[in-house]
Design an enzyme around this catalytic site. Structure first.
Site, mmCIF file in Angstrom:
data_model
loop_
_atom_site.group_PDB
_atom_site.id
_atom_site.type_symbol
_atom_site.label_atom_id
_atom_site.label_comp_id
_atom_site.label_asym_id
_atom_site.label_seq_id
_atom_site.Cartn_x
_atom_site.Cartn_y
_atom_site.Cartn_z
ATOM 1 C CG ASP A 1 41.187 13.281 50.679
ATOM 2 O OD1 ASP A 1 42.108 12.450 50.552
ATOM 3 O OD2 ASP A 1 41.351 14.501 50.552
ATOM 4 C CG ASP B 1 44.783 17.449 48.868
ATOM 5 O OD1 ASP B 1 43.993 17.278 47.918
ATOM 6 O OD2 ASP B 1 45.425 16.526 49.391
ATOM 7 C CB ALA B 2 39.858 21.622 48.170
ATOM 8 C CE LYS B 3 42.332 13.950 47.379
ATOM 9 N NZ LYS B 3 43.127 14.597 48.445
ATOM 10 N NE ARG B 4 35.670 22.199 48.731
ATOM 11 C CZ ARG B 4 36.338 21.844 49.827
ATOM 12 N NH1 ARG B 4 36.989 20.700 49.861
ATOM 13 N NH2 ARG B 4 36.329 22.611 50.905
#
Lengths: 272, 272
Positions: B99, A94-97
């Site tokens: 996030d 879960d890195a949201k890159r």
């Protein structure tokens, strides 16, 4: 991992639970702090106690980056442990890159090749060439942020972009990307009623649903509007499971919380 | 670092150049590969050769994450070297994070406290509570993606969201966030003509402008539409400087390329 293998695992375990490994040194039981690597010691115990009740684990990279090099070592040990001991488990970074093409390729290699995660979460703001480098990897999955579970989702995501809410545009436009068969989407459980509309656009895609429990979403609501014949859901719980107890019984307490969710999921699967 | 100190540095050096440390083992001179830490050795030589010509360095975290633990060690050594040897330099972690609130707080601590960067780039998709944890840090700067330099920018950013292009909504809405005085914005140089409209919304904010050089943007165009009385621009160049030569003269070649840009910037500053 193929989507087919994920679905088989869901049917076998009667669970579509994902456990978020948001491991926080301030919240784990104090007796673990004397371990050489408290974060990994905690993760290992949680995984050993819950792996038969869930189909996926999702370390949020922020919790590891916050501890610098030590954190990255703990993340590497955790993913290696999962891939070695429980290779049937679906793993999510879960890195949201998301960045321009050649940079996204770097991130894709880091998460898919070096760390060997099955999937990674990606922010859609930079569009096509920021997402496609991830989609190019066979049997790897790109989980695009669509509608998130936080209050800030109302700033942009739910506003109309050319006649359609932004999160719906993200769903529609991403379907045209090369490799779109490798897409899944993040949809917050706090907005379960939105799922009817979402399923009109992506009837079969897997949705990663955070926000059940701590953030107030309801499992039965999510299933009512979002489940598909092949399930199509991964429901995440993090804090509610990880920190069920901060005593020496933390792993057993986590197992009990996971079992409660798995029982509910079993009931939902029986309706299919 | 305060914005005032950044402006003073710009006036003193007659430069608003930011050098992107997108350090790639496949592109650095071969003789460096026998060093214990080739990435840091390269960065150190580039920094020593160019620090008087630029006001900021911007490591893109993807290039470091791609090398796992070794990469993070190189990143830590680079930021520590900058903070120790050249404390006047403005440092940017080009991380494009974002996030939910408690997770963004983790990222903010990682980049602002542990690594002690002056700023970090952030994706706006998740809205207010994903950005404000970064804005809460005094004399630290949050550089929000507005209009990026890649082709995917046209997927969502330039489309109208409730009557205003999404990137303009990001500018407008973010101005209402708590701590918005700590905001800067990413605006791609390949879209210089958009700067007139952007300056109507954020007349004084600093803009980080990537895409001069390798991505085709023009320095004079950016200045024509985007410069303010206090300059308000940081113009980034990465590959054009870093890989000016792949021989033993790489640092001198990088210095020459940086000097060429600084000369152009000096001319632009003289017009103010």
């Amino acid at each position: 991992m193929t989507t087919k293998a994920l679905i088989q695992q869901i049917r076998k375990k009667e669970s579509f639970l994902c456990i978020g490994l948001d491991t926080d040194l301030e919240k784990i039981p104090e007796h673990l702090l004397k371990e050489e690597d408290p974060v990994f010691a905690f993760n290992k115990a949680i995984i050993d106690a819950t792996h038969h009740l869930c189909v996926a684990y999702k370390p949020n990279t922020a919790f590891y980056e916050a501890y610098g090099i030590k954190g990255w070592v703990a993340l590497e040990k955790t993913i290696t442990y999962l891939n070695t001991e429980y290779p049937e488990i679906f793993t999510i970074a879960d890195a949201k890159r998301g960045d321009i093409g050649n940079t996204s390729t770097r991130y894709a290699k880091a998460f898919f090749e070096d760390l060997n995660f099955d999937s990674v979460t990606i922010a859609p703001y930079m569009g096509k060439d920021s997402v496609e480098p991830f989609l190019a990897f066979e049997d790897k999955h790109t989980i695009l942020l669509a509608l998130t579970s936080n209050i800030g989702a109302y700033d942009f995501q739910t506003k109309e972009l050319e006649g359609l809410e932004l999160y719906k545009q993200v769903l529609e436009v991403s379907k045209t990307y090369n490799g779109s068969e490798n897409l899944m989407y993040v949809v917050g459980a706090t907005k379960a009623s939105y799922l009817t509309d979402i399923r009109k656009i992506v009837p079969n895609s897997f949705l990663l649903v955070p926000g059940v429990g701590a953030q107030g979403g309801s499992l039965s609501e999510v299933c009512k509007y979002g489940i598909t014949p092949d399930v199509g859901l991964l429901i995440n719980s993090s804090r509610g499971i990880l920190y069920a107890s901060n005593g020496e019984d933390y792993a057993i307490a986590a197992q009990q919380k996971a079992k409660e969710l798995q029982d509910l999921m079993k009931q939902e699967l029986a309706k299919l």
